[in-house]
Design a protein around this motif. Structure first.
Motif, PDB file in Angstrom:
ATOM      1  N   PRO A 159       0.810  -1.226   0.000  1.00 59.15           N
ATOM      2  CA  PRO A 159       0.000   0.000   0.000  1.00 59.15           C
ATOM      3  C   PRO A 159       0.847   1.281   0.000  1.00 59.15           C
ATOM      4  O   PRO A 159       0.477   2.271  -0.640  1.00 59.15           O
ATOM      5  N   ASN A 160       2.002   1.263   0.690  1.00 60.52           N
ATOM      6  CA  ASN A 160       2.896   2.427   0.653  1.00 60.52           C
ATOM      7  C   ASN A 160       3.392   2.698  -0.764  1.00 60.52           C
ATOM      8  O   ASN A 160       3.549   3.854  -1.162  1.00 60.52           O
ATOM      9  N   ILE A 161       3.637   1.645  -1.544  1.00 64.99           N
ATOM     10  CA  ILE A 161       4.071   1.797  -2.937  1.00 64.99           C
ATOM     11  C   ILE A 161       2.938   2.366  -3.783  1.00 64.99           C
ATOM     12  O   ILE A 161       3.147   3.224  -4.647  1.00 64.99           O
ATOM     13  N   LEU A 162       1.708   1.917  -3.539  1.00 65.31           N
ATOM     14  CA  LEU A 162       0.554   2.324  -4.356  1.00 65.31           C
ATOM     15  C   LEU A 162       0.058   3.732  -4.049  1.00 65.31           C
ATOM     16  O   LEU A 162      -0.505   4.406  -4.919  1.00 65.31           O
ATOM     17  N   PHE A 163       0.250   4.192  -2.814  1.00 66.61           N
ATOM     18  CA  PHE A 163      -0.371   5.446  -2.383  1.00 66.61           C
ATOM     19  C   PHE A 163      -0.031   6.665  -3.250  1.00 66.61           C
ATOM     20  O   PHE A 163      -0.931   7.439  -3.578  1.00 66.61           O
ATOM     21  N   PRO A 164       1.224   6.883  -3.649  1.00 66.39           N
ATOM     22  CA  PRO A 164       1.493   8.065  -4.489  1.00 66.39           C
ATOM     23  C   PRO A 164       0.708   8.054  -5.806  1.00 66.39           C
ATOM     24  O   PRO A 164       0.289   9.108  -6.288  1.00 66.39           O
ATOM     25  N   TYR A 165       0.467   6.882  -6.360  1.00 61.54           N
ATOM     26  CA  TYR A 165      -0.314   6.779  -7.592  1.00 61.54           C
ATOM     27  C   TYR A 165      -1.782   7.099  -7.321  1.00 61.54           C
ATOM     28  O   TYR A 165      -2.434   7.796  -8.096  1.00 61.54           O
ATOM     29  N   LEU A 166      -2.297   6.588  -6.211  1.00 62.16           N
ATOM     30  CA  LEU A 166      -3.671   6.889  -5.808  1.00 62.16           C
ATOM     31  C   LEU A 166      -3.829   8.390  -5.603  1.00 62.16           C
ATOM     32  O   LEU A 166      -4.791   8.992  -6.076  1.00 62.16           O
ATOM     33  N   ARG A 167      -2.874   8.982  -4.917  1.00 61.78           N
ATOM     34  CA  ARG A 167      -2.911  10.417  -4.617  1.00 61.78           C
ATOM     35  C   ARG A 167      -2.948  11.249  -5.898  1.00 61.78           C
ATOM     36  O   ARG A 167      -3.727  12.188  -6.022  1.00 61.78           O
ATOM     37  N   GLU A 168      -2.116  10.868  -6.873  1.00 60.99           N
ATOM     38  CA  GLU A 168      -2.084  11.590  -8.143  1.00 60.99           C
ATOM     39  C   GLU A 168      -3.396  11.423  -8.903  1.00 60.99           C
ATOM     40  O   GLU A 168      -3.931  12.386  -9.469  1.00 60.99           O
ATOM     41  N   SER A 169      -3.949  10.211  -8.906  1.00 60.53           N
ATOM     42  CA  SER A 169      -5.213   9.961  -9.613  1.00 60.53           C
ATOM     43  C   SER A 169      -6.352  10.759  -8.993  1.00 60.53           C
ATOM     44  O   SER A 169      -7.186  11.326  -9.713  1.00 60.53           O
ATOM     45  N   ILE A 170      -6.402  10.811  -7.653  1.00 60.36           N
ATOM     46  CA  ILE A 170      -7.434  11.594  -6.957  1.00 60.36           C
ATOM     47  C   ILE A 170      -7.308  13.069  -7.349  1.00 60.36           C
ATOM     48  O   ILE A 170      -8.286  13.728  -7.692  1.00 60.36           O
ATOM     49  N   ASP A 171      -6.094  13.585  -7.280  1.00 62.72           N
ATOM     50  CA  ASP A 171      -5.853  14.986  -7.604  1.00 62.72           C
ATOM     51  C   ASP A 171      -6.304  15.293  -9.036  1.00 62.72           C
ATOM     52  O   ASP A 171      -6.971  16.295  -9.284  1.00 62.72           O
ATOM     53  N   ASN A 172      -5.964  14.417  -9.984  1.00 62.52           N
ATOM     54  CA  ASN A 172      -6.363  14.622 -11.382  1.00 62.52           C
ATOM     55  C   ASN A 172      -7.880  14.664 -11.537  1.00 62.52           C
ATOM     56  O   ASN A 172      -8.412  15.525 -12.237  1.00 62.52           O
TER      57      ASN A 172
END
Length: 157
Positions: free
Chosen positions: A101-114
């Motif tokens: 989950p720590n690896i995935l979180f930055p991608y999730l964060r970017e997708s949410i922001d977009n």
């Protein structure tokens, strides 16, 4: 039993499994002063696909209310396909519950922001989340529940 195989860990793919964005009160929501209340629900999970592959996902639901009305609602499941070979059982749970989950979180964060920005709202940069602490908390809760269940069994026998 001699096992000369080295533990192997590899991220094979990162993908958005599900995404939803709703702005039920737009365009009226854009005319109000932007002082949102953000409610965040987050959880992660893992499932074994075969002997060496796991899908790990982080699901987030964010509700932003502004001036008492829902400005937007975002749901996103960010997932990853991980190969794990010869990982000792005691290391597997922390890897699936915290490291992945720590690896995935930055991608999730970017997708949410977009999604939020494309919906016409100011950027929403989620604060970092400590999945290691969340995993430890979950382990403590499970241990406590197991103790309570054992104590309950003792009193009924």
């Amino acid at each position: 039993m001699a096992d000369n195989q080295q533990p192997q860990f590899a991220l094979q793919r990162i993908y958005v499994k599900d995404a939803s964005f709703e702005a039920p009160n737009s365009p009226q929501a854009f005319s109000k002063e932007w002082k949102p209340e953000i409610k965040l629900d987050l959880n992660s999970g893992a499932r074994k696909l075969d002997d060496n592959h796991y899908e790990v996902s982080v699901k987030v639901t964010i509700t932003a209310t502004n001036d008492g009305e829902t400005a937007f609602l975002v749901e996103l499941i960010q997932a990853g396909l991980f190969a794990m070979v010869n990982i000792p059982e005691q290391q597997l749970k922390p890897m699936l519950g915290a490291m992945c989950p720590n690896i995935l979180f930055p991608y999730l964060r970017e997708s949410i922001d977009n999604l939020v920005v494309k919906g016409g709202f100011p950027a929403l940069m989620l604060a970092p989340i400590n999945f290691d602490a969340l995993f430890q908390q979950r382990l403590q809760q499970e241990a406590q529940q197991a103790q309570e269940a054992a104590a309950e069994q003792e009193t009924t026998h």
